[in-house]
Design a protein around this motif. Structure first.
Motif, PDB file in Angstrom:
ATOM      1  N   LYS A   1      26.663  43.435  29.233  1.00 36.30           N
ATOM      2  CA  LYS A   1      27.321  42.508  30.299  1.00 36.30           C
ATOM      3  C   LYS A   1      26.252  42.339  31.135  1.00 36.30           C
ATOM      4  O   LYS A   1      26.133  41.202  31.885  1.00 36.30           O
ATOM      5  CB  LYS A   1      27.491  44.528  31.270  1.00 36.30           C
ATOM      6  N   ASP A   2      25.122  43.254  30.500  1.00 32.61           N
ATOM      7  CA  ASP A   2      23.639  41.899  31.137  1.00 32.61           C
ATOM      8  C   ASP A   2      23.198  40.308  29.820  1.00 32.61           C
ATOM      9  O   ASP A   2      22.279  40.957  30.311  1.00 32.61           O
ATOM     10  CB  ASP A   2      22.514  43.063  31.724  1.00 32.61           C
TER      11      ASP A   2
ATOM     12  N   HIS B   1      29.748  47.104  29.607  1.00 33.36           N
ATOM     13  CA  HIS B   1      28.954  48.490  29.662  1.00 33.36           C
ATOM     14  C   HIS B   1      27.698  47.115  29.518  1.00 33.36           C
ATOM     15  O   HIS B   1      27.837  46.227  28.404  1.00 33.36           O
ATOM     16  CB  HIS B   1      28.753  49.017  28.891  1.00 33.36           C
ATOM     17  N   GLU B   2      26.078  47.980  30.709  1.00 32.00           N
ATOM     18  CA  GLU B   2      24.901  46.734  30.172  1.00 32.00           C
ATOM     19  C   GLU B   2      24.959  47.914  28.642  1.00 32.00           C
ATOM     20  O   GLU B   2      25.126  48.528  28.401  1.00 32.00           O
ATOM     21  CB  GLU B   2      24.123  47.117  31.674  1.00 32.00           C
ATOM     22  N   LEU B   3      23.568  47.269  27.721  1.00 32.61           N
ATOM     23  CA  LEU B   3      22.725  47.176  26.792  1.00 32.61           C
ATOM     24  C   LEU B   3      22.367  49.026  27.073  1.00 32.61           C
ATOM     25  O   LEU B   3      22.240  49.906  26.803  1.00 32.61           O
ATOM     26  CB  LEU B   3      21.611  46.321  26.807  1.00 32.61           C
ATOM     27  N   ILE B   4      21.571  49.295  28.647  1.00 29.47           N
ATOM     28  CA  ILE B   4      20.878  50.205  28.923  1.00 29.47           C
ATOM     29  C   ILE B   4      22.100  51.237  28.387  1.00 29.47           C
ATOM     30  O   ILE B   4      21.894  52.523  28.314  1.00 29.47           O
ATOM     31  CB  ILE B   4      20.370  50.927  30.378  1.00 29.47           C
ATOM     32  N   GLU B   5      23.800  51.330  28.937  1.00 28.26           N
ATOM     33  CA  GLU B   5      24.637  51.923  28.798  1.00 28.26           C
ATOM     34  C   GLU B   5      25.320  52.488  27.409  1.00 28.26           C
ATOM     35  O   GLU B   5      25.220  53.707  27.180  1.00 28.26           O
ATOM     36  CB  GLU B   5      25.917  51.654  30.089  1.00 28.26           C
ATOM     37  N   ILE B   6      24.575  51.833  26.346  1.00 30.36           N
ATOM     38  CA  ILE B   6      24.875  51.734  25.330  1.00 30.36           C
ATOM     39  C   ILE B   6      23.533  51.732  23.953  1.00 30.36           C
ATOM     40  O   ILE B   6      24.174  52.895  23.041  1.00 30.36           O
ATOM     41  CB  ILE B   6      25.429  50.034  24.548  1.00 30.36           C
ATOM     42  N   ILE B   7      22.373  52.558  24.471  1.00 35.14           N
ATOM     43  CA  ILE B   7      21.117  52.476  23.660  1.00 35.14           C
ATOM     44  C   ILE B   7      21.305  53.947  24.735  1.00 35.14           C
ATOM     45  O   ILE B   7      20.938  55.291  23.709  1.00 35.14           O
ATOM     46  CB  ILE B   7      20.689  52.015  24.392  1.00 35.14           C
ATOM     47  N   ARG B   8      21.095  54.583  25.586  1.00 36.12           N
ATOM     48  CA  ARG B   8      21.532  56.086  26.138  1.00 36.12           C
ATOM     49  C   ARG B   8      22.144  56.661  25.451  1.00 36.12           C
ATOM     50  O   ARG B   8      23.634  56.398  25.721  1.00 36.12           O
ATOM     51  CB  ARG B   8      20.529  55.679  27.758  1.00 36.12           C
TER      52      ARG B   8
END
Length: 334
Positions: free
Chosen positions: A81-82, A131-138
């Motif tokens: 998303k970002d 989703h933003e990257l942080i949502e997929i990483i965390r």
């Protein structure tokens, strides 16, 4: 019997054996079978293991795996998303729960793997794009970062090393993909058991920029710590100079007080010693005046004194040659 009869009997036995073997088949514990007649399924699927019978020649047995199967997709580049391109590698576990529907729709495992590639790849791409990257990483939003015990209170107040807040996390994103994909593969007689992100990497073209941004962020944190350290050092040095000046001033005050008390005591002792008789007083006055002469009179010194001053009292009775001059009469100011 004649030889022809034996041949006929053997032929009948061979044909009978072949017919019997063609009508018998086995299903193992990890398999299920679909019986087809002229290519069309007939009857219910055979799901029990054991020795089974079929009509020879016109019926065929199609064995279908009953175990949990693996799907391991190829890594695929997709945007978040970002607007960051990442390479996502996903794997899943599935099994065949409706063999008849599976056979009619897909027929074999190769077709099933291909269809899973399409469905899971599409749902993964949709979920990553939402989703933003942080949502997929965390993993979870309740995660608490480990902090260095040596971190100062200033660093804690600035919230250095804090994690970016998230709304869902990787686990919920996986559940979203699972829910959407499970509904779509159910029509093929397939039950999707589980999916997981195996690996998420930055795209090769994006990775240097990400690393540069991470280095820049860490450099900013380091510079902030450095400036805080310099400020703390300056404060400590200022306190040291202030304390040193305070100690020196206190010491100087005490020294002067002690010296004043000592001078007072010395003066008191001198006073008691020279006040014992008029001669002692005159002698003290004479010696102190001589000491002052030594301090104020040097070579080529010119003094302008009144004849009535205390300093001139002992000089006016001396001649240039060192002889004593008779005392002047009162009123004589020469």
């Amino acid at each position: 019997m004649s030889r022809i009869k034996w041949v006929a009997i053997l032929a009948v036995l061979a044909i009978g054996t072949y017919m019997l073997m063609s009508s018998i088949y086995t299903v193992s514990e990890v398999e299920q079978a679909i019986i087809t007649q002229f290519g069309m399924p007939i009857g219910a699927p055979v799901t029990d293991a054991g020795l089974k019978f079929k009509v020879p020649f016109i019926q065929d047995v199609n064995l279908i795996d009953k175990r949990v199967l693996e799907w391991d997709g190829n890594p695929s580049d997709m945007p978040t998303k970002d607007k960051l391109y990442v390479s996502v590698d996903l794997f899943a576990r599935w099994r065949i729960v409706d063999p008849l529907q599976y056979f009619l729709r897909l027929h074999d495992e190769r077709s099933a793997q291909s269809r899973l590639d399409d469905i899971l790849g599409s749902e993964t791409r949709n979920a990553v794009a939402k989703h933003e990257l942080i949502e997929i990483i965390r993993t979870t939003k309740e995660r608490v970062p480990l902090r260095d015990t040596l971190m100062t209170n200033a660093g804690r107040q600035l919230d250095v090393g804090s994690l970016v807040p998230i709304q869902k996390g990787r686990k919920l994103v996986e559940q979203e993909i699972f829910a959407e994909a499970a509904e779509k593969v159910r029509v093929f007689g397939i039950e999707l058991l589980d999916i997981r992100f195996k690996r998420i990497n930055y795209n090769e073209s994006v990775r240097p920029k990400i690393y540069d941004r991470m280095i820049s962020e860490r450099r900013q944190i380091a510079e902030r710590f450095l400036s805080e350290g310099n400020g703390e050092a300056a404060r400590i040095r200022g306190n040291r100079v202030r304390d040193l000046n305070k100690i020196q001033s206190e010491a100087y005050r005490q020294v002067e007080e002690i010296r004043g008390v000592a001078d007072a005591k010395a003066t008191e002792i001198y006073a008691r010693a020279y006040n014992q008789s008029p001669e002692a007083v005159a002698f003290y006055e004479f010696t102190r005046t001589m000491q002052s002469y030594k301090s104020i009179i040097a070579e080529n010194t010119t003094l302008v004194l009144s004849t009535g001053s205390d300093l001139f009292k002992f000089l006016k009775g001396m001649s240039p040659d060192g002889d004593v001059i008779p005392a002047q009469r009162p009123g004589d100011n020469r």
